[in-house]
Structures are given as C-alpha cells and as structure tokens.
Design an enzyme around this catalytic site. Structure first.
Site, PDB file in Angstrom:
ATOM      1  N   GLY A 194       8.592 140.857  57.152  1.00 35.84           N
ATOM      2  CA  GLY A 194       7.649 141.640  57.947  1.00 35.84           C
ATOM      3  C   GLY A 194       8.121 141.646  59.382  1.00 35.84           C
ATOM      4  N   GLU A 235      12.703 137.341  56.748  1.00 35.05           N
ATOM      5  CA  GLU A 235      13.481 138.501  57.192  1.00 35.05           C
ATOM      6  C   GLU A 235      12.535 139.357  58.005  1.00 35.05           C
ATOM      7  OE1 GLU A 235      16.562 138.713  57.012  1.00 35.05           O
ATOM      8  OE2 GLU A 235      16.915 137.092  55.587  1.00 35.05           O
ATOM      9  N   CYS A 285      13.927 148.310  57.677  1.00 35.34           N
ATOM     10  CA  CYS A 285      14.259 147.328  58.711  1.00 35.34           C
ATOM     11  C   CYS A 285      15.679 147.588  59.212  1.00 35.34           C
ATOM     12  CB  CYS A 285      14.139 145.933  58.144  1.00 35.34           C
ATOM     13  SG  CYS A 285      14.968 145.779  56.572  1.00 35.34           S
ATOM     14  N   GLU A 341      11.864 147.714  68.621  1.00 33.89           N
ATOM     15  CA  GLU A 341      11.786 148.230  67.252  1.00 33.89           C
ATOM     16  C   GLU A 341      10.660 149.253  67.188  1.00 33.89           C
ATOM     17  OE1 GLU A 341      10.262 145.879  63.831  1.00 33.89           O
ATOM     18  OE2 GLU A 341      12.002 146.615  62.733  1.00 33.89           O
TER      19      GLU A 341
END
Ligand code: NAD
Length: 539
Positions: free
Chosen positions: A261, A289, A323, A421
């Site tokens: 997440g 991760e 991601c 991000e």
C-alpha cells in the site's frame, strides 16, 4: 522427498473478437453487473454476515451497486485472531507438501474455471481493461501460487554441513504467531499473494483487503476454499482499517505484517508496531511494498518509437495506478521535438471509458478520493506557468471517475509533479541537454524519496552502463530499453527500497524466507562422556 512440478508462467489470453475467452468474459461480466453480491467476513471456516454493511461500487459507473460487504467490529476481529491462533498448530504440522498441493490446485482453479470470474470482478470493481485484468487476476495470481511452491521447495533444499558423528539440519518453521496481511486495491494478484505466501510456509493469517477491491478478494478466497484450504488458515476481515489494525497488531501473538500500500500508511503502522513491542511475544516481521515515483531516462541514442510506446504504456495503463507506473521522464534535448510530436499523436488516440467496451485503453480511477487527488495534480500543472500541458487536461466524474492521460513538460526538475507519488495518469517530462546526461542521472537518483522501478532507454552501451551504475539504488526493478511496469513472477522478482518498501521481492524465494523462523537441529551420535579435555591430563 518428492518434488513439486516445475512451474511455467500462465499464458496470457488475447480476447480478440470472436474468441472463446472473450465470449466467456462477456457472459461473466453480464452476470456480475446484474446482481448485488453479499460479501461476508470469513472467519474460522465460517461466512459471517453482520448487521452493518458497506456498499461496493463500480468506479466507472459509480451509481451501479455491485454488492454489499459485512463489517468487522471488535468482536469479529478478536474471533479472526483466535481462529488464526487455533488453526496454527495443525496447519504448520500438516507439512509443506500437503500445503503446496492446495496452492497448486488453487492455481488450476484460478487459471481455469475461475479465470473469467476473477477477471470480471477485477474489471467491474477495480476498473481494469480485459488485458489488465487478465495479466493480473488470472495470470499473475496463478503464477504466485505455482512459483511460490517451487521457491519454497528450493529454500528447504539448503541444509548445513554435518561433522562426523553428527547430523545437523535446518527446519523452516512457521513464525511463532499469526500473520496480518493488508492488501491494496490495485492488484488482485498481490491481494491474493499477501495472505497465501505466509500460509504456504505454514502460517495462519488474518487478511484485510482494500475496501476498493472487495469483490476480487471474495472470489480469491472462494478459489482457496474450493482448493481445500482448511478453516482458520486465512481469515478475512473487512471494515474500518485503522480500528481493525490497532487490535490485530496489539495481540501478543501478532508475528508478522505483510503489507502492500502507500508509504504513509506503512510508516504509521511501523511506528504503532514499535510502540506495541513490549506486549508482543516476538519481534514481528515487517514485509512491505509501498509507493513509487518511477522514472524513465532517455539518452540521446534512444530508439524514439520504443521510448514513446514505453511512456504511453508505462505511464497510463491501468490509469497510472500501478506502483511501478512511469511518472517522471528525463529526455535528452535532441530527442525532444520528435518525441513530443509522437506522444501527442499516441496519447490523442487513447480511449478512456468503460473497460467492458473492448476499445478502451483506460478505465476510471478507483474512487472519489483518488479522483480529487489526481485532478488536484492536474490543476497544479495547469495553473503553474512553469509547466506546459502537452495534451488537453481533462477529467469527468459524472458517471465514473474518469481522468484522461495527462503529460506536462516541466522547467524545474524538482517540481512537485516530478517528486510526489500521484498514483494516476499524470506524467511529467523534463528535458536535459545531451551533454548533461550524467547530471540528469544524478538528479534522477536524488529527486524522489522512492526507489521502486525505473528504466533507461539508450542504444549506446556506455550510456546504459553509466545509468545502471549511477542509479544503482534508485530502483529495485531496473529496466533497459523497456517500460518500468509489468514485472512477471519468476522473471522479474519485484520490490524496491528507500520509501518504496523493504525490498523482500514478491514472487521470489526472499519473500518466502521472511515467513519462516528457521530452527537448527544438531544430533550427536557419540556425545562425549568425560568433561576433561586432553590438555588437562598430566605429563
Ligand atoms: P493504501 O495505503 O490506501 O491502502 C492499502 C491498505 O492499507 C488497504 O487495505 C487499506 O484499507 C489499508 N489502510 C489504509 N489506511 C490504513 C490505516 N490507517 N491503518 C491500517 N490500514 C490502513 O493504498 P492503496 O490506495 O490501496 O494502494 C495504492 C498504494 O499502494 C500506492 O502507494 C502504490 O504505490 C502502493 N503499491 C505498491 C506496490 C509495490 O509492490 N511496491 C504494489 C501495489 C501498490
């Protein structure tokens, strides 16, 4: 000991017009679109329905109700922990081989009779196109099941040396407690892997899927149960994430967190776990991760067509919600004009819409919060005179949360668009002078706190070697002349460091090793019977 079959990656079906798989998928989509599924919790082998329910929506058609799911309160969370604790011993003692057989059966179900069910719910609930659903929910999920069995077997093959008269061995025990798996919305396969990798190694699990991917979690669980997973091994809880988590990680038997997440949530969880240490029976494993700010660096010698396609696919497939999605791109000036033209052309062709319309390249972003965050970044670029939009900036949320692919050219390589991000279809490019390639690499390495994936495009071998060296810690998955997305289990073990995670590499033996607590056993066939050593005897 017998050996499990050698795994091979699940072939990706094409869904061309008239194909059998396309017809089967369309039937399954129709079935799930026209029903409201009732998703229970699943604890200790029992489906639990609760009075409180939450609705399950379709991101590209938010008025459509796909179902309702049960909500775990404190009582249900305690029950899930208890069920995991109670099942621990018998599951661990059942032995690797019998556990492995269950996951190999699950792989056949996921890639066979459950394939289109998994794909359809992933398309409807997570807004993936047929291809994106297929590579994730059908192929990667079955790859995880098959390859993990193979890797676990390889791990067990290592045994220590034994001196004469002794036998030393290493036993890969499960952890001394239960594992908590917390999964993200964006990959059905990751969601399936988080509880099952620890389970394969003999652990029992409390699994909390994302509220945005409840239907696929429900079907994955069904696959596992059909494959013969015993009660209590994986216990599914849904509901308020912080409240559930607080209880789970405070339990003395909490022995590991398997998380995928955002970085912010992981940091919060890690701090909470650290505070709980005095009441825990062991130091829990944390395997996580998290986010990325993934890059493409294009040297002046890059192949322009390959680069343009990598940017389009790498930045915009699944609406940039991977991601590993490319979101900052460094381009050598001599490439820029033709690249800009090519990108405008390609991006202009991309169709955004209902993923069940087989012409769509992109669906909707996952929900209201994501839409607000991503359009905020669109506005940031649009209103800043130092940023230039290469294609019209567009988003609409009337029927679904649609955000069109967005590309900005930025003047400042440390602009927020180049460092944060975004997790949506917004990518930014910065142009550098051809003779400042090395400086561009340094900038790429130091600009963002993340280090998940990245790519270099060049035909010049020296430029490739320099990038590999200068960016050695900038990405856990580094690509040469390929887009930075689309890692395949067994081919590109996946994970990054810095703020991107603990880099334990999902789909590889390293991850599985983290779910074991090895015990060394020494047997002496001729133990000494005299405590004195020879030097102690008289002359
Ligand atoms: P998220 O962090 O919002 O949610 C992930 C999980 O954490 C969900 O199950 C959610 O319910 C839970 N959660 C959220 N807040 C929590 C809290 N306060 N306490 C406990 N649990 C909480 O992430 P997401 O939106 O589902 O997924 C997107 C993120 O995941 C992106 O940052 C992406 O980069 C990352 N991701 C990383 C990888 C990887 O392999 N590195 C893979 C997929 C996704």
């Amino acid at each position: 000991m017998s050996r499990a079959p050698e795994p091979a990656n699940e072939p990706i079906l094409g869904y061309a017009p008239g194909s059998a798989e396309r017809r089967a998928l369309e039937r399954e989509l129709q079935r799930w679109r026209n029903r409201t599924e009732d998703v229970p919790l699943f604890i200790g082998g029992e489906a639990l329905h609760t009075r409180e329910l939450r609705e399950i929506y379709c991101p590209h058609d938010h008025a459509r109700l796909l179902g309702r799911h049960a909500v775990a309160g404190p009582v249900e969370v305690e029950r899930a922990i208890l069920a995991a604790c109670e099942a621990r011993q018998s599951w661990a003692r059942s032995g690797f081989e019998s556990r492995a057989r269950i996951f190999l059966r699950a792989a056949e179900l996921a890639s066979g009779p459950y394939r289109q069910r998994l794909n359809a719910v992933t398309m409807l609930n997570q807004s993936k196109t047929p291809h994106q659903a297929e590579i994730d929910a059908a192929c990667e999920l079955s790859d995880f099941f098959r390859f993990n069995v193979f890797f676990a077997q390889e791990l067990a093959a290592y045994q220590p040396k034994s001196a004469r008269g002794e036998w030393n061995s290493l036993e890969l025990r499960a952890l001394d407690g239960f594992v908590y798996a917390v999964s993200p919305f964006n990959f059905t396969a990751i969601a399936g892997n988080l509880p099952t990798a620890p389970a394969l190694m003999g652990n029992t699990v409390v699994w909390k899927p994302s509220p945005h991917a409840v239907l696929s979690a429900h079907v994955v669980l069904d696959v596992l149960l059909q494959a013969g997973l015993p009660p209590g091994v994986v216990n599914l809880v849904l509901g308020d994430a912080p409240a559930i988590t607080q209880r789970v990680i405070a339990h003395p038997s909490f022995a590991g967190l398997h998380f995928t997440g955002s970085s912010a949530v992981l940091q919060q969880l890690w701090l909470q776990i650290a505070q709980n240490l005095p009441s825990l029976a062991s130091y829990p494993r944390i395997v996580a991760e998290t986010g990325g700010k993934d890059f493409i660096v294009a040297h002046a010698s890059a192949d322009l067509d390959a680069l343009a396609v990598a940017i389009v696919r790498g930045a915009f497939e699944y609406q940039g919600q991977k991601c590993s999605a490319a979101s900052r791109i460094y381009v050598a000036r001599s490439l820029w004009k033709p690249l800009e033209e090519r990108l405008r052309e390609l991006v202009g062709e991309l169709k955004v819409g209902d993923p069940a319309d087989f012409h769509s390249f992109m669906g909707a972003v996952i929900g209201r919060d994501a839409y607000t965050r991503i359009t905020g970044y669109q506005r940031l670029g649009d209103e800043d005179p130092s940023c230039r939009a290469l294609v019209p900036v567009r988003a609409e949320d009337e029927t679904g949360y649609f955000v069109w692919p967005t590309l900005f050219e930025v003047e400042d390589p440390r602009h927020r668009l180049m460092t944060e991000e975004i997790f949506g279809p917004v990518a930014s490019l910065w142009v550098f002078d051809d003779d400042r390639y090395e400086q561009a690499l340094e900038l790429c390495d130091s600009t963002s706190p993340y280090a998940l994936t990245g790519a270099v495009f060049a035909r010049d071998r020296a430029a490739i070697a320099l990038a590999a060296q200068e960016l050695s810690h900038a990405a856990g998955n580094f690509y040469i002349n390929d887009k930075p997305t689309g890692a395949v289990v067994g081919q590109q073990p996946f994970g990054g460091s810095r703020w991107s995670g603990t880099n334990d590499k999902a789909g590889a033996p390293y991850n599985l090793l983290r779910w074991t607590s090895p015990r060394t056993i020494k047997e002496n066939f001729d133990p000494p019977r005299d405590y004195r050593y020879p030097y102690m005897s008289g002359e």
